[in-house]
Design an enzyme around this catalytic site. Structure first.
Site, PDB file in Angstrom:
ATOM      1  N   ARG A   1       0.861  -1.188   0.000  1.00  0.00           N
ATOM      2  CA  ARG A   1       0.000   0.000   0.000  1.00  0.00           C
ATOM      3  C   ARG A   1       0.897   1.239   0.000  1.00  0.00           C
ATOM      4  O   ARG A   1       1.219   1.785   1.048  1.00  0.00           O
ATOM      5  CB  ARG A   1      -0.914  -0.021   1.229  1.00  0.00           C
ATOM      6  CG  ARG A   1      -1.873   1.164   1.326  1.00  0.00           C
ATOM      7  CD  ARG A   1      -2.767   0.990   2.548  1.00  0.00           C
ATOM      8  NE  ARG A   1      -3.702   2.082   2.711  1.00  0.00           N
ATOM      9  CZ  ARG A   1      -3.426   3.230   3.319  1.00  0.00           C
ATOM     10  NH1 ARG A   1      -2.227   3.441   3.837  1.00  0.00           N
ATOM     11  NH2 ARG A   1      -4.336   4.169   3.424  1.00  0.00           N
TER      12      ARG A   1
ATOM     13  N   SER B   1     -13.093  -2.583   0.782  1.00  0.00           N
ATOM     14  CA  SER B   1     -13.396  -1.951   2.071  1.00  0.00           C
ATOM     15  C   SER B   1     -14.868  -1.553   2.078  1.00  0.00           C
ATOM     16  O   SER B   1     -15.324  -0.887   1.147  1.00  0.00           O
ATOM     17  CB  SER B   1     -12.554  -0.683   2.266  1.00  0.00           C
ATOM     18  OG  SER B   1     -11.194  -1.010   2.267  1.00  0.00           O
TER      19      SER B   1
ATOM     20  N   LYS C   1      -3.953   6.215   8.333  1.00  0.00           N
ATOM     21  CA  LYS C   1      -4.685   6.564   7.099  1.00  0.00           C
ATOM     22  C   LYS C   1      -5.140   8.007   7.231  1.00  0.00           C
ATOM     23  O   LYS C   1      -5.889   8.346   8.148  1.00  0.00           O
ATOM     24  CB  LYS C   1      -5.881   5.625   6.941  1.00  0.00           C
ATOM     25  CG  LYS C   1      -6.689   5.833   5.668  1.00  0.00           C
ATOM     26  CD  LYS C   1      -7.773   4.750   5.574  1.00  0.00           C
ATOM     27  CE  LYS C   1      -8.916   5.110   4.670  1.00  0.00           C
ATOM     28  NZ  LYS C   1      -8.629   5.036   3.247  1.00  0.00           N
TER      29      LYS C   1
HETATM   30  N1  TZP Z   1      -8.045   1.548   6.430  1.00  0.00           N
HETATM   31  C1  TZP Z   1      -8.780   1.776   7.516  1.00  0.00           C
HETATM   32  S1  TZP Z   1      -7.825   2.149   8.841  1.00  0.00           S
HETATM   33  C2  TZP Z   1      -6.403   1.985   7.951  1.00  0.00           C
HETATM   34  C3  TZP Z   1      -6.703   1.654   6.644  1.00  0.00           C
HETATM   35  C4  TZP Z   1      -5.748   1.437   5.559  1.00  0.00           C
HETATM   36  C5  TZP Z   1      -5.053   2.207   8.538  1.00  0.00           C
HETATM   37  C6  TZP Z   1      -4.648   1.137   9.491  1.00  0.00           C
HETATM   38  O1  TZP Z   1      -3.369   1.399  10.001  1.00  0.00           O
HETATM   39  P1  TZP Z   1      -2.939   1.047  11.490  1.00  0.00           P
HETATM   40  O2  TZP Z   1      -1.556   1.638  11.614  1.00  0.00           O
HETATM   41  O3  TZP Z   1      -2.909  -0.442  11.612  1.00  0.00           O
HETATM   42  O4  TZP Z   1      -3.920   1.714  12.399  1.00  0.00           O
END
Ligand code: TZP
Ligand code: MG
Length: 217
Positions: A42, A113, A142
């Site tokens: 990603r 998602s 994110k």
């Molecule tokens: N989609 C929803 S939350 C997120 C994504 C890509 C980020 C998750 O990152 P982390 O560091 O595990 O909280």
């Protein structure tokens, strides 16, 4: 296929170069040693790579996955996924529709998602193989994340008869992974708890222990 996918989703590590405190290849190798079961590339957000550099990193990380027998998923970028012949793609609601994605990727794994029952219905109908649901907990990884929903939407999906494989995402740590598992998911997706850990291997091991513990007990 579905049972195999459920197994793969147990500890789903997601990462791009800007999520890492060490070199991404080292982080991925350590995470694999710690027991991750699936990997998503990603490369997104502030400081992320583009063009040739992005593709080269994808190829390098994919090679590491191949050697370890870990399937390699690409986030958003279906063109890149097809170019490197990834095992699958993951898309969000602001990317192309699940139907278009399915058409392009054929039998590759397609993750989507979802945040509402309506999105879930559409994604399932259009051939999603699994859902990503979150953020379950607060996250700063994110940039445009929605507010945390806890595990309530995961429970709602299961209550409404969705038996499709699901992973929870957002703010997941070794400490709270067990609670997420108990809500009915097949696995957890994690970025920073592993990518930003001093020891990605130990972080992955800690998560795995709690995931397997919940699953067996
Ligand atoms: N989609 C929803 S939350 C997120 C994504 C890509 C980020 C998750 O990152 P982390 O560091 O595990 O909280
Ligand atoms: Mg996306």
């Amino acid at each position: 296929m579905e049972d195999k996918l459920r197994e793969m989703l147990k500890l789903y590590f997601i990462m791009g170069s800007n999520n890492c405190r060490k070199d991404p290849e080292t982080v991925l190798k350590e995470a694999i040693k710690g027991g991750i079961t699936l990997f998503q590339f990603r490369e997104k957000g502030q400081g992320s790579l583009g063009g040739c550099e992005k593709k080269q990193l994808a190829v390098n990380l994919q090679r590491i996955c191949k050697e370890a027998g870990i399937p390699f998923i690409v986030n958003d970028d279906i063109e890149l996924a097809l170019e490197v012949d990834a095992d699958g793609v993951h898309i969000g609601q602001s990317d192309m529709s699940a139907g278009e994605a399915r058409c392009l990727v054929g039998s590759k794994i397609l993750g989507v998602s979802v945040h509402t029952l309506k999105e879930a219905e559409q994604a399932r109908e259009m051939g999603a193989d699994y859902f990503g649901v979150g953020p379950v907990f607060h996250t700063t990884t994110k940039e445009d994340a929605l507010p945390a929903s806890g595990v309530s939407f995961i429970r709602e999906l299961r209550k409404n008869g969705y038996s499709i494989p699901i992973v929870g995402i957002g703010g997941i740590t070794a400490e709270n992974a067990g609670d997420v598992m108990s809500s009915g998911v097949d696995g957890v997706s994690v970025i920073s708890f592993i990518s930003n850990a001093e020891s990605p291997k130990k972080a992955a091991m800690g998560l795995k222990e709690n995931i397997m513990h919940k699953q067996n007990g």
